[in-house]
Design a protein around this motif. Structure first.
Motif, mmCIF file in Angstrom:
data_model
loop_
_atom_site.group_PDB
_atom_site.id
_atom_site.type_symbol
_atom_site.label_atom_id
_atom_site.label_comp_id
_atom_site.label_asym_id
_atom_site.label_seq_id
_atom_site.Cartn_x
_atom_site.Cartn_y
_atom_site.Cartn_z
ATOM 1 N N THR A 60 0.830 -1.206 0.000
ATOM 2 C CA THR A 60 0.000 0.000 0.000
ATOM 3 C C THR A 60 0.866 1.258 0.000
ATOM 4 O O THR A 60 0.575 2.232 -0.711
ATOM 5 C CB THR A 60 -0.927 0.016 1.230
ATOM 6 N N ALA A 61 1.945 1.226 0.779
ATOM 7 C CA ALA A 61 2.854 2.373 0.843
ATOM 8 C C ALA A 61 3.539 2.601 -0.502
ATOM 9 O O ALA A 61 3.739 3.749 -0.921
ATOM 10 C CB ALA A 61 3.887 2.159 1.939
ATOM 11 N N VAL A 62 3.906 1.520 -1.178
ATOM 12 C CA VAL A 62 4.536 1.635 -2.497
ATOM 13 C C VAL A 62 3.538 2.213 -3.501
ATOM 14 O O VAL A 62 3.893 3.070 -4.326
ATOM 15 C CB VAL A 62 5.067 0.262 -2.963
ATOM 16 N N GLU A 63 2.298 1.767 -3.444
ATOM 17 C CA GLU A 63 1.273 2.297 -4.349
ATOM 18 C C GLU A 63 1.035 3.788 -4.114
ATOM 19 O O GLU A 63 0.857 4.570 -5.056
ATOM 20 C CB GLU A 63 -0.029 1.516 -4.177
ATOM 21 N N LEU A 64 1.043 4.182 -2.849
ATOM 22 C CA LEU A 64 0.893 5.596 -2.513
ATOM 23 C C LEU A 64 2.059 6.406 -3.063
ATOM 24 O O LEU A 64 1.870 7.492 -3.621
ATOM 25 C CB LEU A 64 0.798 5.767 -0.998
ATOM 26 N N TYR A 65 3.260 5.851 -2.898
ATOM 27 C CA TYR A 65 4.441 6.545 -3.413
ATOM 28 C C TYR A 65 4.406 6.647 -4.932
ATOM 29 O O TYR A 65 4.780 7.674 -5.510
ATOM 30 C CB TYR A 65 5.712 5.823 -2.962
ATOM 31 N N GLU A 68 2.173 9.447 -5.816
ATOM 32 C CA GLU A 68 2.678 10.763 -5.412
ATOM 33 C C GLU A 68 4.118 10.608 -4.936
ATOM 34 O O GLU A 68 4.371 10.268 -3.781
ATOM 35 C CB GLU A 68 1.810 11.355 -4.304
ATOM 36 N N THR A 69 5.060 10.839 -5.845
ATOM 37 C CA THR A 69 6.478 10.556 -5.569
ATOM 38 C C THR A 69 7.129 11.685 -4.779
ATOM 39 O O THR A 69 7.913 12.477 -5.298
ATOM 40 C CB THR A 69 7.242 10.326 -6.879
ATOM 41 N N THR A 70 6.808 11.714 -3.491
ATOM 42 C CA THR A 70 7.419 12.682 -2.584
ATOM 43 C C THR A 70 8.404 11.972 -1.661
ATOM 44 O O THR A 70 8.313 10.749 -1.462
ATOM 45 C CB THR A 70 6.360 13.378 -1.723
ATOM 46 N N GLU A 71 9.311 12.736 -1.092
ATOM 47 C CA GLU A 71 10.267 12.144 -0.151
ATOM 48 C C GLU A 71 9.546 11.579 1.071
ATOM 49 O O GLU A 71 9.954 10.549 1.626
ATOM 50 C CB GLU A 71 11.302 13.186 0.275
ATOM 51 N N THR A 72 8.479 12.237 1.473
ATOM 52 C CA THR A 72 7.703 11.756 2.630
ATOM 53 C C THR A 72 7.120 10.372 2.355
ATOM 54 O O THR A 72 7.186 9.465 3.203
ATOM 55 C CB THR A 72 6.570 12.731 2.962
ATOM 56 N N ALA A 77 7.482 4.308 2.699
ATOM 57 C CA ALA A 77 7.691 2.988 2.086
ATOM 58 C C ALA A 77 8.929 2.316 2.675
ATOM 59 O O ALA A 77 8.928 1.095 2.910
ATOM 60 C CB ALA A 77 7.828 3.126 0.574
ATOM 61 N N GLN A 78 9.966 3.088 2.914
ATOM 62 C CA GLN A 78 11.171 2.537 3.539
ATOM 63 C C GLN A 78 10.861 1.984 4.933
ATOM 64 O O GLN A 78 11.306 0.893 5.307
ATOM 65 C CB GLN A 78 12.251 3.614 3.636
ATOM 66 N N THR A 79 10.096 2.748 5.693
ATOM 67 C CA THR A 79 9.728 2.324 7.045
ATOM 68 C C THR A 79 8.902 1.042 7.013
ATOM 69 O O THR A 79 9.109 0.126 7.823
ATOM 70 C CB THR A 79 8.927 3.433 7.756
ATOM 71 N N LYS A 80 7.975 0.966 6.048
ATOM 72 C CA LYS A 80 7.143 -0.233 5.927
ATOM 73 C C LYS A 80 7.981 -1.437 5.501
ATOM 74 O O LYS A 80 7.688 -2.569 5.906
ATOM 75 C CB LYS A 80 6.015 0.006 4.924
ATOM 76 N N TRP A 81 9.016 -1.207 4.695
ATOM 77 C CA TRP A 81 9.908 -2.311 4.322
ATOM 78 C C TRP A 81 10.597 -2.873 5.564
ATOM 79 O O TRP A 81 10.669 -4.090 5.754
ATOM 80 C CB TRP A 81 10.963 -1.864 3.314
ATOM 81 N N LYS A 82 11.112 -1.996 6.400
ATOM 82 C CA LYS A 82 11.799 -2.451 7.618
ATOM 83 C C LYS A 82 10.859 -3.237 8.516
ATOM 84 O O LYS A 82 11.231 -4.288 9.054
ATOM 85 C CB LYS A 82 12.365 -1.244 8.376
ATOM 86 N N LEU A 155 17.910 9.660 0.681
ATOM 87 C CA LEU A 155 16.485 9.817 0.408
ATOM 88 C C LEU A 155 16.223 10.738 -0.784
ATOM 89 O O LEU A 155 15.448 10.398 -1.683
ATOM 90 C CB LEU A 155 15.784 10.356 1.651
ATOM 91 N N THR A 156 16.880 11.882 -0.810
ATOM 92 C CA THR A 156 16.636 12.856 -1.882
ATOM 93 C C THR A 156 17.076 12.323 -3.238
ATOM 94 O O THR A 156 16.324 12.399 -4.225
ATOM 95 C CB THR A 156 17.362 14.179 -1.584
ATOM 96 N N THR A 157 18.275 11.760 -3.296
ATOM 97 C CA THR A 157 18.791 11.222 -4.559
ATOM 98 C C THR A 157 17.923 10.083 -5.062
ATOM 99 O O THR A 157 17.605 9.994 -6.258
ATOM 100 C CB THR A 157 20.238 10.730 -4.386
ATOM 101 N N ASN A 158 17.509 9.230 -4.149
ATOM 102 C CA ASN A 158 16.687 8.088 -4.535
ATOM 103 C C ASN A 158 15.333 8.556 -5.061
ATOM 104 O O ASN A 158 14.805 8.020 -6.037
ATOM 105 C CB ASN A 158 16.499 7.157 -3.332
ATOM 106 N N ASN A 159 14.767 9.542 -4.407
ATOM 107 C CA ASN A 159 13.473 10.054 -4.841
ATOM 108 C C ASN A 159 13.558 10.653 -6.242
ATOM 109 O O ASN A 159 12.680 10.414 -7.083
ATOM 110 C CB ASN A 159 12.963 11.106 -3.858
ATOM 111 N N VAL A 160 14.619 11.408 -6.494
ATOM 112 C CA VAL A 160 14.813 11.997 -7.818
ATOM 113 C C VAL A 160 14.929 10.910 -8.880
ATOM 114 O O VAL A 160 14.372 11.022 -9.985
ATOM 115 C CB VAL A 160 16.064 12.905 -7.834
#
Length: 360
Positions: A60-65, A68-72, A77-82, A155-160
């Motif tokens: 669900t977090a990945v679908e949200l990202y 809307e591809t924001t750093e937040t 999604a990273q937190t949900k992976w952990k 985070l920033t580089t990955n988001n870009v």
């Protein structure tokens, strides 16, 4: 007078026989079947439910990202992976019997991954399709692959990078869906309205290597061995080679390796002592009539926790900057492995079959 003596002797012998019978009854009265039932209901099924829920939340977090591809949203999604990875460690203890026969662990969390496989797939294909992902190796689309995609840079580089590549976003989405489907497949093996392996494990009265308790014990032993050999020993240069290789750590990109190891040892502890029901400790006590061996197990587990908590950094950095602490952790894991592989194996008449590290 002589008759009275004989009468006293007969009464004494009868009492003695009765006491011996009671002792034998106490030893034989422990129900391994009840132990397995308690494990299935209070440890296995709840752990699997938690893993499935966390895999669903990750998807669900990945679908949200993706929408809307924001750093937040990427951080979420990273937190949900952990969370999902930590939850899976509680399930891996029960990679036994029919589950292991289906090679699900090798599908859900094989590591390390070959990052080139992911990048080449993205580079050499004009679009990322479900069929393409279906044909990829599990190493290129399961837990470790998702970790690489989510954590490969800051985070920033990955988001870009995601913003600039629709293909990378789609790859991420299909991979999270793949993990979710595997979690549900695992759950279906165990639950009553699925393949119902839990019920068959409980009903299994075999006393040999395919018996339920032998399988359960081997699951615990395997996770300890994997912690010592694969999670710590190999990347730390402590297993058959003095050469360190931090890229062999379980969660290299997210710096979650020690948290995953701790979660797996918590699973060992919960399975062994089962605070809400029958545990291995109860079986040991029924045989030895003492808590001595159980106390040793608890002490060895606490020593592992202490060795983990002593490290001031993540495992990747610790291998380079705190090698002695890594070596201590490796030794503490080996101490627990010896207790299970020697003392408990002998006490419980267990046959150690194989671990996921056999043949490596």
């Amino acid at each position: 007078m002589k008759t009275s003596k004989y009468l006293v002797l007969i009464i004494f012998l009868c009492v003695g026989i009765a006491c011996n019978t009671d002792d034998d009854s106490n030893t034989d009265s422990f129900s391994v079947q009840n132990l397995i039932s308690s494990q299935v209901e209070l440890q296995i099924l709840p752990s699997i439910d938690n893993f499935v829920n966390s895999a669903v939340q990750l998807n669900t977090a990945v679908e949200l990202y993706q929408s809307e591809t924001t750093e937040t949203n990427l951080l979420n999604a990273q937190t949900k992976w952990k969370t999902a990875a930590i939850a899976y460690e509680k399930v891996y203890t029960f990679n036994i019997g029919e589950v292991r026969d289906n090679f699900l662990h090798l599908l859900i969390y094989p590591w390390p991954i070959t990052t080139n496989a992911i990048e080449n797939t993205l580079t050499n294909n004009s679009e990322i399709t479900q069929e393409l992902i279906d044909n990829l190796s599990p190493r290129a689309k399961s837990f470790a692959a998702l970790e690489y995609l989510l954590f490969k840079s800051d985070l920033t580089t990955n988001n870009v990078e995601f913003v600039n590549s629709e293909k990378r976003l789609i790859y991420l989405q299909f991979s999270s869906q793949y993990l979710k489907s595997l979690s549900e497949r695992l759950q279906n093996i165990w639950i009553p309205n699925g393949a119902n392996y839990g019920a068959r494990l409980i009903a299994n009265n075999d006393t040999g290597i395919d018996g339920s308790f032998n399988l359960l014990f081997n699951g615990i032993y395997n996770i300890i061995d994997t912690g010592k050999v694969t999670k710590i020993g190999k990347p730390g240069g402590l297993e058959n080679s003095a050469v360190t290789n931090t890229e062999l750590t379980q969660a290299y990109y997210s710096n979650t390796s020690l948290k995953l190891l701790k979660s797996s040892i918590e699973s060992v502890e919960n399975t062994y002592f089962n605070p809400n029901g029958l545990g291995v400790d109860d079986y040991v006590f029924s045989i030895t009539k003492t808590e001595e061996l159980n106390t040793i197990v608890q002490e060895k587990i606490e020593a592992i926790y202490s060795a983990i908590d002593t490290m001031s950094t993540n495992l990747v950095d610790a291998i380079n900057t705190e090698p002695q602490l890594v070596s201590t952790l490796h030794s503490r894991l080996n101490d627990l492995k010896i207790v299970f592989g020697v003392d408990l194996r002998s006490t419980l008449s267990i046959v150690i079959t194989s671990t996921d590290n056999d043949g490596d």
